[in-house]
Write an enzyme that holds these catalytic residues in place. Sequence first.
Site, short mmCIF file in Angstrom:
data_model
loop_
_atom_site.label_atom_id
_atom_site.label_comp_id
_atom_site.label_asym_id
_atom_site.label_seq_id
_atom_site.Cartn_x
_atom_site.Cartn_y
_atom_site.Cartn_z
N ARG A 47 0.49 -0.79 -0.09
CA ARG A 47 -0.45 -0.20 -0.33
C ARG A 47 0.26 1.22 -0.16
O ARG A 47 0.41 2.08 0.19
CB ARG A 47 -1.00 0.17 1.24
CG ARG A 47 -2.10 -1.17 0.94
CD ARG A 47 -3.30 -1.42 2.12
NE ARG A 47 -2.42 -1.35 3.52
CZ ARG A 47 -2.71 -0.83 4.78
NH1 ARG A 47 -3.89 -0.56 4.94
NH2 ARG A 47 -2.30 -1.39 5.44
N HIS A 165 -2.68 -25.29 2.19
CA HIS A 165 -0.40 -25.81 2.31
C HIS A 165 0.10 -26.90 2.75
O HIS A 165 0.66 -27.81 2.15
CB HIS A 165 0.67 -25.22 2.80
CG HIS A 165 0.79 -25.03 4.39
ND1 HIS A 165 -0.11 -24.46 4.89
CD2 HIS A 165 1.47 -25.70 5.24
CE1 HIS A 165 0.17 -24.83 6.17
NE2 HIS A 165 1.34 -25.28 6.81
N LYS A 169 1.79 -30.67 1.18
CA LYS A 169 2.96 -31.59 2.04
C LYS A 169 3.10 -32.94 1.01
O LYS A 169 2.27 -33.85 1.44
CB LYS A 169 2.61 -32.26 3.06
CG LYS A 169 3.01 -30.16 3.87
CD LYS A 169 2.20 -30.52 5.41
CE LYS A 169 2.80 -29.24 6.51
NZ LYS A 169 3.46 -28.92 6.49
N ASP A 222 -8.44 -21.80 12.48
CA ASP A 222 -7.15 -21.85 12.19
C ASP A 222 -6.87 -22.49 11.80
O ASP A 222 -6.39 -23.45 10.45
CB ASP A 222 -6.61 -21.51 13.08
CG ASP A 222 -4.52 -21.28 12.76
OD1 ASP A 222 -4.84 -20.64 11.33
OD2 ASP A 222 -4.17 -21.58 13.36
N HIS A 227 -6.68 -27.60 7.28
CA HIS A 227 -6.39 -28.96 7.23
C HIS A 227 -6.75 -29.72 7.72
O HIS A 227 -6.03 -31.17 7.15
CB HIS A 227 -4.70 -28.52 8.58
CG HIS A 227 -4.20 -26.95 7.55
ND1 HIS A 227 -4.38 -26.41 6.22
CD2 HIS A 227 -3.80 -25.92 8.22
CE1 HIS A 227 -3.82 -25.83 6.62
NE2 HIS A 227 -3.08 -24.55 8.13
N LYS A 324 -2.34 -25.58 20.64
CA LYS A 324 -1.02 -24.71 20.34
C LYS A 324 -0.18 -25.43 21.63
O LYS A 324 -0.39 -25.42 22.43
CB LYS A 324 -0.89 -22.77 20.25
CG LYS A 324 -1.35 -22.83 18.85
CD LYS A 324 -0.35 -22.20 18.11
CE LYS A 324 -1.37 -22.19 16.78
NZ LYS A 324 -0.09 -22.54 15.88
C1 BG6 Z 1 -1.18 -22.36 9.26
C2 BG6 Z 1 -2.14 -22.19 10.49
O1 BG6 Z 1 -2.03 -22.25 8.37
O2 BG6 Z 1 -0.59 -24.01 9.66
C3 BG6 Z 1 -0.90 -22.11 11.59
O3 BG6 Z 1 -2.65 -20.59 10.48
C4 BG6 Z 1 -0.06 -23.20 12.36
O4 BG6 Z 1 -1.38 -21.47 12.79
C5 BG6 Z 1 0.61 -23.56 10.59
O5 BG6 Z 1 0.86 -23.47 12.63
C6 BG6 Z 1 0.73 -25.69 10.95
O6 BG6 Z 1 1.58 -25.49 9.60
P1 BG6 Z 1 2.60 -26.23 9.30
O7 BG6 Z 1 3.16 -26.92 8.49
O8 BG6 Z 1 3.84 -25.96 10.67
O9 BG6 Z 1 2.27 -27.47 10.19
#
Ligand code: BG6
Length: 480
Positions: A47, A165, A169, A222, A227, A324
């Site tokens: 920005r 993501h 993996k 999250d 995931h 966490k």
């Molecule tokens: C992210 C979350 O999508 O995945 C994070 O926002 C989390 O909070 C992370 O720490 C974990 O990813 P990985 O690849 O480290 O298991």
Amino acid sequence: MKKSTANIVIIFGVTGDLANKKLFPALNDLTDSKNLPKNTIIYGCGRKNLERNVFKNLNAKISNLAKYIKIDPLESNDFKNLRVEIDTYKDKFKKINTIFYLSTPPSAYQFIIKNLISYSFNKETNGFSRIIIEKPFGEDQHSSKKLNKILKGGFKENQIYRIDHYLGKETVQNILVSRFSNLVFKALWNNNYISYVEITAAEKIGIERRGEYYDNAGAIKDMFQNHLLELLCLTAMEEPKNNSSENIRDEKVKVLQKIKNIDCENHMVRGQYTKSENKIKTYKGYRDNEGVDKKSKTETFFACKLFIENERWKDVPFFIRTGKRLPTKVTEIVVNFKKNQNVFTDKNQSNVLIFRIQPDEGLLVKFNLKKPGNKTELLNKNLEFHYKKLGQDIITNAYETLILDVFNGNTMLFSRSDFVEKAWKIVDPIVNSIKTKNLKLYAYKAGSWGPRKADDIFKNKNTWRYPCKNLVNDGEICEL
Ligand code: BG6
């Protein structure tokens, strides 16, 4: 003479953590491995009018060609300038491919998308146009539908790459290969033989400097919404007709459609970590993080039991857990088989199959064998495979795989709009129950396995596996 094709990657939010911690390293690795397509030109957008070098973390081979351009998502004129800038390549290249990477806060997505569409960046007249979006894709089903509608107002589904993501993996991709290329697993993959399944994504880290985001999201939004549900679907889905992106994505969505509403009062536990001290380390409590409300009721731990209502999985509970500040960082899927005690009853233990996603990536099967000697006694031993034994590094940066897939137009490892919306459909009632029924939030000491209450979800003598850093060990206290 014009060169053949330019590949222009335009990163919105280039000064942020994601760009610097994930995207740049991935682009660097792709450059080193010579997998980055030729004539890739990076544009970084932010920005502000910047003077500092925002590309300092980018490999010199690509940063030499990279350019910063000021774009305010709300300023239509800035997108006009981008159009002019990108059009300058028309003289130098026969074809121009564009990839737009949205790594801004989600609140900016709709403005960027609308402006891209108004300046026809979605049109694929001379080269492809693809858009990559980071989670969260909305914050409930309603907002995710709205976001998808905005996207589809200009982009076709096969131009849209929603990044989860975990799908990038290597070991996550291995789930389907293991399941569908080994008949030995395929035949047993149902409620006749499987007793229960556990999916754990534990993290040792706290919320780091993401207090503001995390306090609004929590573990359910999250990790579980994306995931963990992806891992669940890969574990539970029916065999796809073939290995095509659409067939696989269709089968995953069918699993989501069959998940029974979770009984939140009895089958769900939320926790939040509190300060802990031992001789080695002191961890501050969740509420002491910057950006977190001092009275926050956001969960940093979530566990639930759920059922999939179809023939294959009838009455098989799936236990899902994430948190966490747990004792170790580990993601794994544990398939617990039933016991066969027809013939051998002594020490006959159930078979367990573990897909270890990370770390010590691999696969482990616990099986019974005869203890050598005169008597018939049983031993339960491990059959194990560790990826590191292949002697070839596995790609640990999922972003590298995913970015390359975007260049290649492979949508398989990305979340389709219906998956995202259906996943929210599972999460919305949980979030509503928490609010309307005022469900409890349990404290757990940072560095422990979460609230004890999470064991009660089992309601029988079974309990969670407490995994360690290495695949073969388990136990509540593995490492300090
Ligand atoms: C992210 C979350 O999508 O995945 C994070 O926002 C989390 O909070 C992370 O720490 C974990 O990813 P990985 O690849 O480290 O298991």
